[in-house]
Design a protein around this motif. Sequence first.
Motif, PDB file in Angstrom:
ATOM      1  N   VAL A   1     -36.032 162.427 -64.714  1.00  0.00           N
ATOM      2  CA  VAL A   1     -35.883 162.701 -66.475  1.00  0.00           C
ATOM      3  C   VAL A   1     -35.405 161.042 -66.976  1.00  0.00           C
ATOM      4  CG1 VAL A   1     -35.090 164.202 -68.767  1.00  0.00           C
ATOM      5  CG2 VAL A   1     -36.229 164.863 -66.113  1.00  0.00           C
TER       6      VAL A   1
ATOM      7  N   ILE B   1     -37.220 158.703 -69.453  1.00  0.00           N
ATOM      8  CA  ILE B   1     -36.903 159.147 -71.425  1.00  0.00           C
ATOM      9  C   ILE B   1     -36.752 157.130 -71.174  1.00  0.00           C
ATOM     10  CG2 ILE B   1     -35.609 158.812 -72.338  1.00  0.00           C
ATOM     11  CD1 ILE B   1     -34.715 161.539 -71.355  1.00  0.00           C
TER      12      ILE B   1
ATOM     13  N   VAL C   1     -41.253 164.591 -73.183  1.00  0.00           N
ATOM     14  CA  VAL C   1     -39.706 164.692 -72.154  1.00  0.00           C
ATOM     15  C   VAL C   1     -39.470 166.569 -72.147  1.00  0.00           C
ATOM     16  CG1 VAL C   1     -37.530 164.767 -72.542  1.00  0.00           C
ATOM     17  CG2 VAL C   1     -39.123 162.611 -72.803  1.00  0.00           C
TER      18      VAL C   1
END
Length: 382
Positions: free
Chosen positions: A205, A209, A302
Amino acid sequence: MKDDDWINAAEACCLLGVRAQTLYAYASRKLVRAVADPADARRSLYRRMDVDALATRQGRSRKLADVAVAAIAWGEPVLQSAITTVRDGRFYYRGLDAVELSEGVTLEGVASILIGADLTKLRRVVPLPLPTGATLNERLFQTLAIRTAEAPMARGATVSALAEEAGQLLNLVADAIVGESGHRPIHLRLAKAWGVERANPACDVIRRILVLLADHELNASTFAARVTASTGASLAAALLSGLAALSGPRHGGMGKEVRNLLEDSEKSGPSATVALRLADGGTLPGFGHPLYPQGDIRADAVLGRIDIPDALRQIKEVAWDQAGLAPNIDFALTAAGIACGLPSDAPFALFAAARSAGWLAHAIEQNASGQLIRPRARYIRP
Protein backbone atom coordinates in the motif's frame (compact mmCIF):
# COMPACT_ATOMS: atom_id res chain seq x y z
CA MET A 1 -18.73 59.23 -48.06
CA LYS A 2 -21.82 57.56 -46.66
CA ASP A 3 -23.34 59.10 -43.54
CA ASP A 4 -23.53 55.75 -41.72
CA ASP A 5 -19.81 55.07 -42.34
CA TRP A 6 -18.82 57.94 -40.06
CA ILE A 7 -19.80 58.86 -36.52
CA ASN A 8 -19.22 61.86 -34.29
CA ALA A 9 -16.90 61.98 -31.28
CA ALA A 10 -19.64 61.33 -28.74
CA GLU A 11 -20.73 58.13 -30.46
CA ALA A 12 -17.14 56.96 -30.92
CA CYS A 13 -16.33 57.56 -27.24
CA CYS A 14 -19.45 55.67 -26.21
CA LEU A 15 -18.56 52.64 -28.34
CA LEU A 16 -14.96 52.62 -27.12
CA GLY A 17 -15.74 53.44 -23.52
CA VAL A 18 -13.12 56.21 -23.44
CA ARG A 19 -12.92 59.96 -22.94
CA ALA A 20 -12.53 62.45 -25.79
CA GLN A 21 -8.81 62.94 -25.08
CA THR A 22 -8.21 59.20 -25.56
CA LEU A 23 -10.18 59.21 -28.79
CA TYR A 24 -8.02 62.07 -30.09
CA ALA A 25 -4.91 60.09 -29.17
CA TYR A 26 -6.22 57.08 -31.11
CA ALA A 27 -6.79 59.32 -34.13
CA SER A 28 -3.31 60.84 -33.91
CA ARG A 29 -1.80 57.33 -33.79
CA LYS A 30 -3.84 56.38 -36.91
CA LEU A 31 -5.75 53.72 -35.00
CA VAL A 32 -8.98 55.44 -35.97
CA ARG A 33 -9.31 57.46 -39.18
CA ALA A 34 -10.74 60.97 -38.69
CA VAL A 35 -12.02 63.54 -41.21
CA ALA A 36 -13.49 67.00 -40.90
CA ASP A 37 -17.25 67.13 -40.43
CA PRO A 38 -18.72 68.65 -43.66
CA ALA A 39 -21.40 70.36 -41.58
CA ASP A 40 -18.94 71.88 -39.11
CA ALA A 41 -15.25 72.15 -39.94
CA ARG A 42 -14.41 72.64 -36.27
CA ARG A 43 -15.48 69.07 -35.51
CA SER A 44 -14.34 65.66 -36.71
CA LEU A 45 -16.05 62.47 -37.77
CA TYR A 46 -14.59 59.06 -37.10
CA ARG A 47 -14.71 55.99 -39.29
CA ARG A 48 -17.18 53.54 -37.74
CA MET A 49 -15.33 50.49 -39.09
CA ASP A 50 -12.11 51.56 -37.32
CA VAL A 51 -13.96 52.31 -34.09
CA ASP A 52 -15.73 48.92 -34.13
CA ALA A 53 -12.47 47.07 -34.83
CA LEU A 54 -10.66 48.87 -32.02
CA ALA A 55 -13.52 48.21 -29.59
CA THR A 56 -13.38 44.52 -30.48
CA ARG A 57 -9.61 44.38 -29.89
CA GLN A 58 -9.97 46.14 -26.55
CA GLY A 59 -12.72 43.78 -25.48
CA ARG A 60 -10.58 40.78 -26.43
CA SER A 61 -7.65 42.16 -24.46
CA ARG A 62 -9.81 42.59 -21.39
CA LYS A 63 -11.13 39.05 -21.78
CA LEU A 64 -7.59 37.69 -22.08
CA ALA A 65 -6.62 39.55 -18.93
CA ASP A 66 -9.59 38.03 -17.12
CA VAL A 67 -8.55 34.57 -18.32
CA ALA A 68 -5.00 35.18 -17.13
CA VAL A 69 -6.25 36.12 -13.67
CA ALA A 70 -8.51 33.07 -13.54
CA ALA A 71 -5.61 30.86 -14.58
CA ILE A 72 -3.90 31.47 -11.26
CA ALA A 73 -6.84 29.86 -9.45
CA TRP A 74 -8.20 26.73 -11.13
CA GLY A 75 -8.39 28.18 -14.62
CA GLU A 76 -6.74 27.30 -17.89
CA PRO A 77 -3.26 25.69 -17.87
CA VAL A 78 -0.60 28.35 -17.44
CA LEU A 79 2.45 26.37 -18.53
CA GLN A 80 3.18 23.79 -21.18
CA SER A 81 4.43 20.45 -19.87
CA ALA A 82 5.03 16.96 -21.22
CA ILE A 83 5.12 15.30 -17.79
CA THR A 84 1.61 14.66 -16.44
CA THR A 85 -1.92 15.24 -17.62
CA VAL A 86 -5.40 14.61 -16.20
CA ARG A 87 -7.90 13.48 -18.82
CA ASP A 88 -11.44 12.15 -18.52
CA GLY A 89 -11.12 11.14 -14.89
CA ARG A 90 -7.71 9.47 -15.22
CA PHE A 91 -4.15 10.77 -15.13
CA TYR A 92 -1.02 9.87 -17.04
CA TYR A 93 2.74 10.07 -16.51
CA ARG A 94 4.42 10.73 -19.86
CA GLY A 95 1.39 9.16 -21.54
CA LEU A 96 1.32 6.09 -19.27
CA ASP A 97 -1.72 5.41 -17.08
CA ALA A 98 -0.58 6.23 -13.52
CA VAL A 99 -3.02 3.87 -11.81
CA GLU A 100 -1.88 1.00 -13.98
CA LEU A 101 1.74 1.85 -13.19
CA SER A 102 0.94 1.74 -9.49
CA GLU A 103 0.21 -1.97 -9.78
CA GLY A 104 3.91 -2.83 -9.72
CA VAL A 105 6.30 0.10 -10.25
CA THR A 106 8.34 1.62 -7.42
CA LEU A 107 8.75 5.33 -6.71
CA GLU A 108 12.25 5.16 -8.18
CA GLY A 109 10.80 3.59 -11.29
CA VAL A 110 8.12 6.21 -11.79
CA ALA A 111 10.65 8.97 -11.04
CA SER A 112 12.76 7.60 -13.88
CA ILE A 113 9.74 7.88 -16.17
CA LEU A 114 8.95 11.43 -15.08
CA ILE A 115 12.54 12.68 -15.26
CA GLY A 116 13.49 10.71 -18.35
CA ALA A 117 16.56 8.97 -16.92
CA ASP A 118 17.07 5.66 -15.14
CA LEU A 119 17.52 6.62 -11.51
CA THR A 120 17.45 3.01 -10.30
CA LYS A 121 21.06 2.44 -11.40
CA LEU A 122 22.60 5.54 -9.84
CA ARG A 123 25.20 5.01 -7.16
CA ARG A 124 24.67 7.02 -4.01
CA VAL A 125 27.22 9.59 -2.98
CA VAL A 126 28.17 10.02 0.67
CA PRO A 127 24.91 11.25 2.27
CA LEU A 128 24.64 14.40 4.30
CA PRO A 129 24.57 14.12 8.09
CA LEU A 130 20.97 14.38 9.27
CA PRO A 131 19.72 16.61 12.11
CA THR A 132 19.35 14.61 15.30
CA GLY A 133 16.49 14.90 17.76
CA ALA A 134 14.36 16.71 15.19
CA THR A 135 10.77 16.16 14.05
CA LEU A 136 9.95 14.94 10.56
CA ASN A 137 9.31 18.47 9.28
CA GLU A 138 12.46 19.81 10.89
CA ARG A 139 14.59 17.08 9.33
CA LEU A 140 13.08 17.64 5.91
CA PHE A 141 13.46 21.40 5.85
CA GLN A 142 16.88 21.49 7.52
CA THR A 143 18.31 18.77 5.28
CA LEU A 144 17.11 20.40 2.07
CA ALA A 145 18.18 23.85 3.26
CA ILE A 146 21.71 22.59 3.89
CA ARG A 147 21.82 20.94 0.48
CA THR A 148 20.44 24.08 -1.19
CA ALA A 149 23.18 26.21 0.35
CA GLU A 150 25.90 24.19 -1.36
CA ALA A 151 24.18 22.78 -4.47
CA PRO A 152 25.31 23.81 -7.96
CA MET A 153 22.98 25.97 -10.03
CA ALA A 154 20.90 24.05 -12.57
CA ARG A 155 21.34 26.61 -15.31
CA GLY A 156 24.03 25.42 -17.69
CA ALA A 157 24.22 21.93 -16.17
CA THR A 158 24.19 18.91 -18.48
CA VAL A 159 21.21 16.60 -18.71
CA SER A 160 23.17 13.75 -17.14
CA ALA A 161 24.35 15.98 -14.28
CA LEU A 162 20.79 17.05 -13.51
CA ALA A 163 19.57 13.44 -13.58
CA GLU A 164 22.38 12.45 -11.21
CA GLU A 165 21.51 15.28 -8.84
CA ALA A 166 17.79 14.41 -9.01
CA GLY A 167 18.50 10.83 -7.98
CA GLN A 168 20.61 11.93 -5.04
CA LEU A 169 17.96 14.42 -3.90
CA LEU A 170 15.15 11.86 -4.09
CA ASN A 171 17.13 9.62 -1.75
CA LEU A 172 18.04 12.56 0.46
CA VAL A 173 14.37 13.30 1.05
CA ALA A 174 13.82 9.66 2.01
CA ASP A 175 16.81 9.88 4.37
CA ALA A 176 15.31 12.90 6.09
CA ILE A 177 11.92 11.20 6.48
CA VAL A 178 13.20 7.97 8.03
CA GLY A 179 16.01 9.64 9.95
CA GLU A 180 18.86 7.59 8.49
CA SER A 181 20.55 6.87 5.19
CA GLY A 182 19.78 3.75 3.21
CA HIS A 183 20.04 2.06 -0.17
CA ARG A 184 16.88 -0.04 -0.38
CA PRO A 185 13.81 1.04 -2.39
CA ILE A 186 12.17 4.00 -0.72
CA HIS A 187 8.87 2.27 0.06
CA LEU A 188 10.74 -0.47 1.93
CA ARG A 189 12.74 2.09 3.88
CA LEU A 190 9.58 3.94 4.92
CA ALA A 191 7.84 0.70 5.82
CA LYS A 192 10.74 -0.41 8.01
CA ALA A 193 10.88 2.97 9.78
CA TRP A 194 7.18 2.64 10.54
CA GLY A 195 7.42 -0.95 11.77
CA VAL A 196 5.77 -2.53 8.74
CA GLU A 197 7.19 -5.90 7.73
CA ARG A 198 8.03 -6.45 4.08
CA ALA A 199 5.53 -9.31 3.84
CA ASN A 200 2.75 -7.17 5.31
CA PRO A 201 0.21 -6.02 2.66
CA ALA A 202 0.61 -2.51 4.11
CA CYS A 203 4.08 -2.39 2.57
CA ASP A 204 2.58 -2.65 -0.91
CA VAL A 205 0.00 0.00 0.00
CA ILE A 206 2.89 2.36 0.81
CA ARG A 207 4.52 1.61 -2.55
CA ARG A 208 1.25 2.15 -4.39
CA ILE A 209 0.61 5.49 -2.66
CA LEU A 210 4.09 6.75 -3.52
CA VAL A 211 3.52 6.02 -7.21
CA LEU A 212 0.07 7.62 -7.26
CA LEU A 213 1.36 10.79 -5.55
CA ALA A 214 4.55 11.20 -7.60
CA ASP A 215 3.08 14.00 -9.70
CA HIS A 216 -0.24 15.66 -10.43
CA GLU A 217 0.18 18.31 -13.07
CA LEU A 218 0.54 21.98 -12.02
CA ASN A 219 -0.59 21.92 -8.41
CA ALA A 220 0.53 24.67 -6.04
CA SER A 221 3.75 23.02 -4.88
CA THR A 222 4.79 22.01 -8.39
CA PHE A 223 4.16 25.54 -9.64
CA ALA A 224 6.30 26.87 -6.78
CA ALA A 225 9.09 24.46 -7.72
CA ARG A 226 8.91 25.53 -11.36
CA VAL A 227 9.00 29.23 -10.50
CA THR A 228 12.20 28.65 -8.54
CA ALA A 229 13.67 26.47 -11.28
CA SER A 230 12.88 29.15 -13.88
CA THR A 231 15.45 31.43 -12.22
CA GLY A 232 18.21 28.90 -12.92
CA ALA A 233 18.46 27.95 -9.23
CA SER A 234 19.56 24.50 -8.11
CA LEU A 235 17.30 21.46 -8.11
CA ALA A 236 17.61 21.43 -4.33
CA ALA A 237 16.24 24.98 -4.19
CA ALA A 238 13.30 23.99 -6.39
CA LEU A 239 12.69 20.99 -4.15
CA LEU A 240 12.75 23.19 -1.05
CA SER A 241 10.23 25.56 -2.66
CA GLY A 242 7.91 22.68 -3.45
CA LEU A 243 8.18 21.38 0.10
CA ALA A 244 7.38 24.81 1.54
CA ALA A 245 4.20 25.02 -0.55
CA LEU A 246 3.26 21.44 0.29
CA SER A 247 3.39 22.18 4.03
CA GLY A 248 0.30 24.40 3.88
CA PRO A 249 -2.98 23.10 5.34
CA ARG A 250 -4.72 23.44 1.96
CA HIS A 251 -2.22 21.15 0.24
CA GLY A 252 -0.05 18.47 1.83
CA GLY A 253 -1.22 19.47 5.29
CA MET A 254 -4.81 18.55 4.46
CA GLY A 255 -4.32 15.25 6.27
CA LYS A 256 -4.51 17.09 9.59
CA GLU A 257 -7.81 18.61 8.51
CA VAL A 258 -9.19 15.16 7.75
CA ARG A 259 -8.01 14.00 11.19
CA ASN A 260 -9.83 16.95 12.76
CA LEU A 261 -12.96 15.99 10.83
CA LEU A 262 -12.66 12.46 12.18
CA GLU A 263 -12.28 13.72 15.77
CA ASP A 264 -15.34 15.97 15.40
CA SER A 265 -17.32 13.07 13.98
CA GLU A 266 -16.41 10.85 16.91
CA LYS A 267 -17.73 13.54 19.28
CA SER A 268 -20.86 14.73 17.46
CA GLY A 269 -21.62 11.93 15.04
CA PRO A 270 -20.89 11.84 11.28
CA SER A 271 -24.24 13.24 10.12
CA ALA A 272 -24.13 16.32 12.35
CA THR A 273 -20.43 16.90 11.66
CA VAL A 274 -20.74 16.73 7.89
CA ALA A 275 -23.85 18.92 7.90
CA LEU A 276 -22.14 21.54 10.06
CA ARG A 277 -18.99 21.62 7.92
CA LEU A 278 -21.00 22.02 4.74
CA ALA A 279 -23.15 24.73 6.29
CA ASP A 280 -20.16 26.69 7.60
CA GLY A 281 -17.92 26.73 4.56
CA GLY A 282 -19.46 24.61 1.86
CA THR A 283 -16.40 22.34 1.73
CA LEU A 284 -15.51 19.10 3.44
CA PRO A 285 -11.84 18.18 4.07
CA GLY A 286 -10.89 15.05 2.18
CA PHE A 287 -13.80 15.17 -0.26
CA GLY A 288 -14.24 16.38 -3.82
CA HIS A 289 -11.62 17.46 -6.36
CA PRO A 290 -12.01 19.96 -9.24
CA LEU A 291 -10.13 17.69 -11.66
CA TYR A 292 -12.24 14.64 -10.80
CA PRO A 293 -15.95 15.52 -10.85
CA GLN A 294 -16.79 11.79 -10.86
CA GLY A 295 -14.44 10.98 -7.98
CA ASP A 296 -10.68 10.99 -7.36
CA ILE A 297 -9.32 7.90 -9.06
CA ARG A 298 -6.23 8.00 -6.83
CA ALA A 299 -8.43 7.65 -3.76
CA ASP A 300 -10.27 4.72 -5.32
CA ALA A 301 -6.97 2.98 -6.07
CA VAL A 302 -5.88 3.27 -2.44
CA LEU A 303 -9.19 2.66 -0.67
CA GLY A 304 -9.71 -0.50 -2.71
CA ARG A 305 -6.59 -1.98 -1.09
CA ILE A 306 -7.38 -1.37 2.59
CA ASP A 307 -10.09 -1.99 5.13
CA ILE A 308 -11.46 1.50 5.68
CA PRO A 309 -11.80 2.20 9.41
CA ASP A 310 -15.45 2.22 10.47
CA ALA A 311 -15.44 5.84 11.63
CA LEU A 312 -14.08 7.05 8.30
CA ARG A 313 -16.36 4.74 6.34
CA GLN A 314 -19.36 6.33 8.07
CA ILE A 315 -18.15 9.83 7.18
CA LYS A 316 -17.64 8.66 3.59
CA GLU A 317 -21.20 7.35 3.38
CA VAL A 318 -22.73 10.46 4.97
CA ALA A 319 -20.75 12.79 2.69
CA TRP A 320 -22.12 10.96 -0.32
CA ASP A 321 -25.70 10.84 0.99
CA GLN A 322 -25.82 14.50 2.06
CA ALA A 323 -23.79 16.20 -0.67
CA GLY A 324 -22.86 13.64 -3.31
CA LEU A 325 -19.18 14.11 -2.45
CA ALA A 326 -16.68 11.33 -3.08
CA PRO A 327 -13.43 10.98 -1.10
CA ASN A 328 -10.20 12.39 -2.53
CA ILE A 329 -6.58 11.37 -2.02
CA ASP A 330 -6.33 13.25 1.31
CA PHE A 331 -9.12 11.13 2.78
CA ALA A 332 -7.51 7.99 1.33
CA LEU A 333 -4.12 8.85 2.86
CA THR A 334 -5.65 9.30 6.29
CA ALA A 335 -7.65 6.09 5.98
CA ALA A 336 -4.59 4.15 4.80
CA GLY A 337 -2.46 5.55 7.62
CA ILE A 338 -4.94 4.42 10.26
CA ALA A 339 -5.67 1.08 8.60
CA CYS A 340 -1.97 0.26 8.26
CA GLY A 341 -1.02 1.48 11.73
CA LEU A 342 1.25 4.26 10.44
CA PRO A 343 2.23 7.33 12.51
CA SER A 344 -0.01 10.39 12.27
CA ASP A 345 2.52 12.31 10.16
CA ALA A 346 2.78 9.48 7.61
CA PRO A 347 0.38 11.11 5.10
CA PHE A 348 2.58 14.20 4.84
CA ALA A 349 5.73 12.07 4.71
CA LEU A 350 4.32 9.98 1.87
CA PHE A 351 3.26 13.13 0.04
CA ALA A 352 6.68 14.74 0.39
CA ALA A 353 8.65 11.64 -0.59
CA ALA A 354 6.47 10.94 -3.60
CA ARG A 355 5.94 14.44 -4.92
CA SER A 356 9.69 15.11 -4.80
CA ALA A 357 9.89 13.00 -7.96
CA GLY A 358 7.43 15.28 -9.72
CA TRP A 359 9.05 18.48 -8.46
CA LEU A 360 12.42 17.32 -9.77
CA ALA A 361 10.96 16.40 -13.17
CA HIS A 362 9.22 19.75 -13.48
CA ALA A 363 12.29 21.66 -12.34
CA ILE A 364 14.41 19.95 -15.01
CA GLU A 365 11.76 20.58 -17.67
CA GLN A 366 11.45 24.24 -16.68
CA ASN A 367 15.22 24.68 -16.64
CA ALA A 368 15.44 23.24 -20.16
CA SER A 369 12.86 25.73 -21.44
CA GLY A 370 15.06 28.67 -20.49
CA GLN A 371 11.96 30.71 -19.62
CA LEU A 372 11.58 32.84 -16.52
CA ILE A 373 8.12 32.58 -14.96
CA ARG A 374 7.06 36.12 -14.24
CA PRO A 375 3.28 36.77 -14.11
CA ARG A 376 1.95 40.33 -14.06
CA ALA A 377 -0.11 41.81 -11.26
CA ARG A 378 -3.42 43.54 -11.90
CA TYR A 379 -3.36 46.62 -9.66
CA ILE A 380 -6.75 47.12 -7.96
CA ARG A 381 -6.16 50.15 -5.72
CA PRO A 382 -6.53 53.84 -6.71
